[in-house]
Design a protein around this motif. Structure first.
Motif, PDB file in Angstrom:
ATOM      1  N   LEU A  52       8.959  -8.610  -5.824  1.00  0.00           N
ATOM      2  CA  LEU A  52       7.829  -7.893  -6.404  1.00  0.00           C
ATOM      3  C   LEU A  52       6.924  -8.871  -7.132  1.00  0.00           C
ATOM      4  N   ILE A  53       5.625  -8.684  -7.001  1.00  0.00           N
ATOM      5  CA  ILE A  53       4.676  -9.563  -7.668  1.00  0.00           C
ATOM      6  C   ILE A  53       4.740  -9.324  -9.175  1.00  0.00           C
ATOM      7  N   ALA A  54       4.343 -10.332  -9.907  1.00  0.00           N
ATOM      8  CA  ALA A  54       4.415 -10.271 -11.371  1.00  0.00           C
ATOM      9  C   ALA A  54       3.239  -9.487 -11.932  1.00  0.00           C
ATOM     10  N   ALA A  55       3.171  -8.233 -11.545  1.00  0.00           N
ATOM     11  CA  ALA A  55       2.113  -7.347 -12.033  1.00  0.00           C
ATOM     12  C   ALA A  55       2.643  -5.925 -11.992  1.00  0.00           C
ATOM     13  N   SER A  56       2.027  -5.054 -12.754  1.00  0.00           N
ATOM     14  CA  SER A  56       2.450  -3.659 -12.761  1.00  0.00           C
ATOM     15  C   SER A  56       2.191  -3.030 -11.398  1.00  0.00           C
ATOM     16  N   GLN A  57       3.220  -2.408 -10.848  1.00  0.00           N
ATOM     17  CA  GLN A  57       3.069  -1.743  -9.560  1.00  0.00           C
ATOM     18  C   GLN A  57       3.905  -0.467  -9.550  1.00  0.00           C
ATOM     19  N   ARG A  58       3.477   0.455  -8.729  1.00  0.00           N
ATOM     20  CA  ARG A  58       4.104   1.772  -8.657  1.00  0.00           C
ATOM     21  C   ARG A  58       5.341   1.699  -7.772  1.00  0.00           C
ATOM     22  N   ILE A  59       6.501   2.001  -8.367  1.00  0.00           N
ATOM     23  CA  ILE A  59       7.764   2.030  -7.639  1.00  0.00           C
ATOM     24  C   ILE A  59       8.198   3.488  -7.512  1.00  0.00           C
ATOM     25  N   GLU A  60       8.487   3.932  -6.272  1.00  0.00           N
ATOM     26  CA  GLU A  60       8.942   5.300  -6.036  1.00  0.00           C
ATOM     27  C   GLU A  60      10.202   5.269  -5.185  1.00  0.00           C
ATOM     28  N   ILE A  61      11.128   6.152  -5.517  1.00  0.00           N
ATOM     29  CA  ILE A  61      12.351   6.335  -4.727  1.00  0.00           C
ATOM     30  C   ILE A  61      12.415   7.818  -4.379  1.00  0.00           C
ATOM     31  N   ARG A  62      12.498   8.091  -3.067  1.00  0.00           N
ATOM     32  CA  ARG A  62      12.392   9.479  -2.600  1.00  0.00           C
ATOM     33  C   ARG A  62      13.524   9.821  -1.642  1.00  0.00           C
ATOM     34  N   ARG A  63      13.858  11.122  -1.638  1.00  0.00           N
ATOM     35  CA  ARG A  63      14.750  11.700  -0.623  1.00  0.00           C
ATOM     36  C   ARG A  63      14.525  13.188  -0.583  1.00  0.00           C
ATOM     37  N   ASP A  64      14.538  13.748   0.635  1.00  0.00           N
ATOM     38  CA  ASP A  64      14.332  15.186   0.785  1.00  0.00           C
ATOM     39  C   ASP A  64      15.400  15.937   0.004  1.00  0.00           C
ATOM     40  N   GLY A  65      14.970  17.015  -0.697  1.00  0.00           N
ATOM     41  CA  GLY A  65      15.891  17.834  -1.475  1.00  0.00           C
ATOM     42  C   GLY A  65      16.129  17.321  -2.874  1.00  0.00           C
ATOM     43  N   TYR A  66      15.520  16.192  -3.219  1.00  0.00           N
ATOM     44  CA  TYR A  66      15.694  15.610  -4.541  1.00  0.00           C
ATOM     45  C   TYR A  66      14.315  15.436  -5.196  1.00  0.00           C
ATOM     46  N   TYR A  69       9.495   2.999  -2.004  1.00  0.00           N
ATOM     47  CA  TYR A  69       8.059   2.839  -1.786  1.00  0.00           C
ATOM     48  C   TYR A  69       7.495   1.975  -2.905  1.00  0.00           C
ATOM     49  N   VAL A  70       6.705   0.962  -2.512  1.00  0.00           N
ATOM     50  CA  VAL A  70       6.012   0.111  -3.482  1.00  0.00           C
ATOM     51  C   VAL A  70       4.513   0.278  -3.252  1.00  0.00           C
ATOM     52  N   GLU A  71       3.831   0.732  -4.282  1.00  0.00           N
ATOM     53  CA  GLU A  71       2.395   1.028  -4.171  1.00  0.00           C
ATOM     54  C   GLU A  71       2.117   1.927  -2.971  1.00  0.00           C
ATOM     55  N   GLY A  72       2.995   2.915  -2.767  1.00  0.00           N
ATOM     56  CA  GLY A  72       2.827   3.890  -1.697  1.00  0.00           C
ATOM     57  C   GLY A  72       3.238   3.408  -0.329  1.00  0.00           C
ATOM     58  N   GLU A  73       3.692   2.158  -0.193  1.00  0.00           N
ATOM     59  CA  GLU A  73       4.082   1.602   1.107  1.00  0.00           C
ATOM     60  C   GLU A  73       5.604   1.626   1.232  1.00  0.00           C
ATOM     61  N   LEU A  74       6.108   2.190   2.344  1.00  0.00           N
ATOM     62  CA  LEU A  74       7.546   2.284   2.568  1.00  0.00           C
ATOM     63  C   LEU A  74       8.134   0.894   2.788  1.00  0.00           C
ATOM     64  N   LYS A  75       9.201   0.574   1.996  1.00  0.00           N
ATOM     65  CA  LYS A  75       9.864  -0.719   2.105  1.00  0.00           C
ATOM     66  C   LYS A  75      11.274  -0.603   2.679  1.00  0.00           C
ATOM     67  N   GLY A  76      11.687   0.589   3.133  1.00  0.00           N
ATOM     68  CA  GLY A  76      13.022   0.787   3.686  1.00  0.00           C
ATOM     69  C   GLY A  76      13.923   1.497   2.701  1.00  0.00           C
ATOM     70  N   VAL A  77      15.254   1.349   2.906  1.00  0.00           N
ATOM     71  CA  VAL A  77      16.201   2.012   2.020  1.00  0.00           C
ATOM     72  C   VAL A  77      16.054   1.436   0.623  1.00  0.00           C
ATOM     73  N   ALA A  78      16.354   2.279  -0.369  1.00  0.00           N
ATOM     74  CA  ALA A  78      16.129   1.861  -1.749  1.00  0.00           C
ATOM     75  C   ALA A  78      17.113   0.795  -2.202  1.00  0.00           C
ATOM     76  N   ASN A  79      18.341   0.815  -1.666  1.00  0.00           N
ATOM     77  CA  ASN A  79      19.354  -0.136  -2.108  1.00  0.00           C
ATOM     78  C   ASN A  79      19.119  -1.487  -1.436  1.00  0.00           C
ATOM     79  N   GLN A  80      18.356  -2.349  -2.100  1.00  0.00           N
ATOM     80  CA  GLN A  80      18.045  -3.672  -1.586  1.00  0.00           C
ATOM     81  C   GLN A  80      17.473  -4.508  -2.722  1.00  0.00           C
ATOM     82  N   THR A  81      17.335  -5.816  -2.440  1.00  0.00           N
ATOM     83  CA  THR A  81      16.636  -6.705  -3.362  1.00  0.00           C
ATOM     84  C   THR A  81      15.267  -6.983  -2.767  1.00  0.00           C
ATOM     85  N   VAL A  82      14.216  -6.714  -3.530  1.00  0.00           N
ATOM     86  CA  VAL A  82      12.860  -6.832  -3.027  1.00  0.00           C
ATOM     87  C   VAL A  82      12.075  -7.768  -3.935  1.00  0.00           C
TER      88      VAL A  82
END
Length: 698
Positions: A376-390, A361-374
């Protein structure tokens, strides 16, 4: 009677003498006879009246009846009184008096005449109300009806007020009327039905204010209401006003004015300026900084007013985006919109995450599976990696154009994170250090073949599944006195047991449990013990507050060897105990103790400071020697070893005594120094203390 007998013996005849009534003859002269006449009655009545009057005068009291006003008439309605000048002659007793005077209320009173020879009794009559009339007029002398008339805040009605009945006295006359200043005056009402006429002149509470503008024809707005168009004179009540003068195509003029009652004035003419154009600026994305003609004006979305008829340079910038430049011209009172799309500055960032199916998730928006090259704009942004049970991973990340960047994340399971957050060592509010223990299954008690065994040490299989904290030392005098300042542990053989770091003794089980609840309250923990009217009546097994260790916890902590096994003694398997194993009944106590541990000398009579001797395998001090310790359980008989395993036992639900574990300074036999030794009691002793425990909270 005389005996008349002769010598010859013959009787003579007897003469009888008979008495007769005798009255002396009246004296010579005329005889007087009285006969009543009519004038005799007149004389008798006169004498009686004179006598009665004399008695009244002699028994009456001189009474002066002092009446205000002096002109009041006095009538004795019930009782007899004689007025003599200003005084009355009256006998002792009660009389009814009636007073009356012109302009006063009649009054009837009861007078009690006492035994004083001369008396004065004052009385005062209440005057009748006065008749008050009030008229109102304006400053020109014109009649001005409809004003509210009040005396001392009491509403008498509207003017003109005619013959209002008012009790005599001094009053504050208050007169109020819309658009006029309040009027106040002290007046004296005479009363006694005297007519008084009051004339009040009211002053105006407004002033005439003149307004003008260049150009003319502008609306005059007073406190938000349009009242006139310039030029104009407006009648305004005294006070503060917010004045706005506004004309289409011109900027509004605004000011505050203060109007004084009766002070007319003309305000200076207002020169109106041509109105600005209005521009609404938005950007994609929003929150871009905006400067106009080099001056910072805020962030988008933004509405600004710009002077008409000239070019304005508008600049929008935001971190991670290219700066955008625009030029704009506005007309008077023209409204325009400007929308600018900002071009992002991006950089590719590689994300490597475990488990592999975690989501990005980037700035709360789902971008797909975490293992990828994305990108990102050259500014501070919220990066989240989630999975149920973790436990989610989150960070604020800023990409750097021209650099190879990578984010590597290994998510922790919720249980793993919980365990890692657990503190292995805690310090209580009273300063005790407690270690966290994860106990294992063991066998309590001792076998029948063990030297020194007692009958109450039945073997029991126990599984301690709940991790718990246990204090390294018994509670000291200093720590206990934070709860009970007056506590004293006493003396032994003229040596103090009351030094700060000696264990607190002479405490009952109840004292130890209440101390545990007090300590819980200092840290806002749920109290373990249930207390009613100052006494412990039960416990809450799910509470996370401080408590006494259970018998099973205490024995496990004393015997556990750190390798899933147990030992007979807190120091191990050796007998007799090695040097510095603990503070026991040794050679130094032989002068006052009968049974001692021969050949052992710890050099201490009575209690020692806690922690002076070697710790056991679990790092706990004084688990043998120094003081025996209260534990949580009621004391009760236990059955023999059975196939049923006990899990986290808390002992019997009720009983008379509580269990005591461990040896103290007064113990020196193999029976008492074994870790399985069990004792019981309910009274405080000078060799008995306690230590604290608590469950690991969820």
């Amino acid at each position: 009677m005389q005996d008349n007998r002769n010598t010859s013996g013959q009787h003579d005849t007897l003469d009888v003498i008979t008495p007769v009534d005798f009255s002396p003859p009246p004296p010579p002269g005329r005889r007087f006879t009285w006969r009543p006449r009519w004038y005799h009655g007149v004389i008798a009545v006169g004498l009686t009246v004179a006598a009665s009057a004399g008695v009244f005068v002699l028994t009456a009291r001189s009474v002066f009846i002092e009446v205000t006003p002096m002109t009041a008439s006095v009538e004795v309605a019930d009782g007899f009184a004689v007025q003599v000048g200003p005084r009355y002659l009256m006998r002792q007793g009660d009389y009814q008096l009636q007073f009356s005077a012109e302009g006063y209320y009649d009054r009837q009173v009861e007078l009690s005449v006492g035994d004083e020879q001369a008396q004065t009794h004052p009385f005062e009559l209440t005057p009748l109300p006065g008749l008050v009339s009030v008229s109102t007029r304006d400053a020109l002398g014109q009649e001005l009806n409809g004003a509210r008339i009040m005396l001392d805040g009491v509403d008498l009605g509207m003017s003109p007020l005619i013959d209002a009945e008012v009790p005599p006295g001094t009053y504050e006359l208050q007169v109020q009327r819309d658009r006029y200043l309040p009027y106040r005056e002290q007046v004296e009402v005479e009363g006694r039905q005297i007519e008084q006429a009051l004339a009040v002149t009211l002053a105006p509470a407004w002033a005439d204010i003149g307004f003008a503008s260049e150009p003319a024809g502008a609306d005059i707005i007073i406190n938000g209401d349009v009242l006139a168009v310039t030029p104009a004179r407006i009648e305004l009540l005294q006070g503060a006003y917010d004045v706005t003068i506004k004309r289409n195509g011109y900027k509004a003029w605004q000011d505050d004015i203060v109007v004084a009652a009766g002070v007319d004035r003309q305000l200076p003419a207002v020169s109106l300026e041509a109105a600005d154009g209005l521009v609404f600026i938005r950007s994609t994305p929003g929150s871009a900084n905006v400067t106009i003609n080099g001056q910072y004006r805020g962030q988008t979305p933004l509405e600004v007013a710009l002077p008409p008829g000239q070019e304005h340079d508008i600049r929008l910038f935001r971190t991670g985006f290219e700066t955008a430049m625009r030029q704009l011209r506005t007309g008077a009172e023209e409204s325009r919109e400007l929308t600018v799309a900002l071009d992002p500055i991006t950089n590719p960032v590689r994300i490597v995450a475990e488990p592999a199916d975690a989501q990005l998730y980037v700035e709360g928006e789902l971008k797909g599976v975490a293992n990828q090259t994305v990108n990102l704009i050259a500014a501070s942004q919220r990066i989240e990696i989630r999975r149920d049970g973790y436990v989610p991973y989150a960070t604020n990340f800023t990409s750097r154009p021209g650099l190879d960047q990578e984010i590597r994340v290994r998510l922790k399971t919720e249980e793993q994170a919980r365990l890692e957050s657990i503190e292995p060592v805690i310090t209580s509010a009273a300063g005790q250090t407690l270690h966290l223990f994860y106990p294992y299954e063991f066998t309590m008690g001792s076998s029948r073949r063990e030297p020194g065994r007692r009958a109450n040490e039945t073997l029991r299989d126990v599984a301690l599944e709940k991790p718990f904290y246990l204090s390294l030392h018994p509670v000291t005098n200093q720590q206990f006195r934070r709860f009970r300042p007056e506590h004293a542990s006493g003396t032994l053989q003229r040596q103090s047991l009351d030094r700060p770091n000696q264990p607190a003794v002479q405490v009952t089980w109840q004292d130890a449990a209440l101390y545990s609840n007090w300590l819980s309250a200092q840290e806002a923990l749920t109290p373990f013990y249930i207390v009613e009217e100052g006494a412990v009546t039960g416990f809450n097994a799910d509470a996370n507050g401080y408590r006494l260790p259970t018998e099973a916890e205490w024995e496990w902590a004393a015997r556990a060897d750190g390798q899933s096994g147990t030992t007979r003694f807190a120091w191990g398997e050796d007998w007799p105990p090695p040097a510095d194993s603990g503070n026991f009944a040794d050679e130094s106590t032989s002068n006052f103790l009968g049974q001692i541990l021969r050949g052992y000398n710890d050099g201490v009579q009575g209690t020692a400071n806690v922690g002076e001797f070697n710790a056991n395998a679990q790092g706990l001090f004084d688990m043998a020697g120094n003081v025996s310790e209260w534990v949580h359980d009621y004391y009760g008989a236990v059955s023999g070893l059975s196939s049923v395993r006990e899990t986290d036992p808390l002992g019997p639900l009720d009983g008379t005594y509580h269990t005591i574990k461990g040896s103290g300074w007064a113990h020196g036999s193999i029976t008492e120094l074994r870790a399985s030794y069990r004792d019981f009691g309910e009274e405080a002793r000078n060799d008995l203390g306690f230590r604290i425990a608590r469950y690991l909270g969820e």
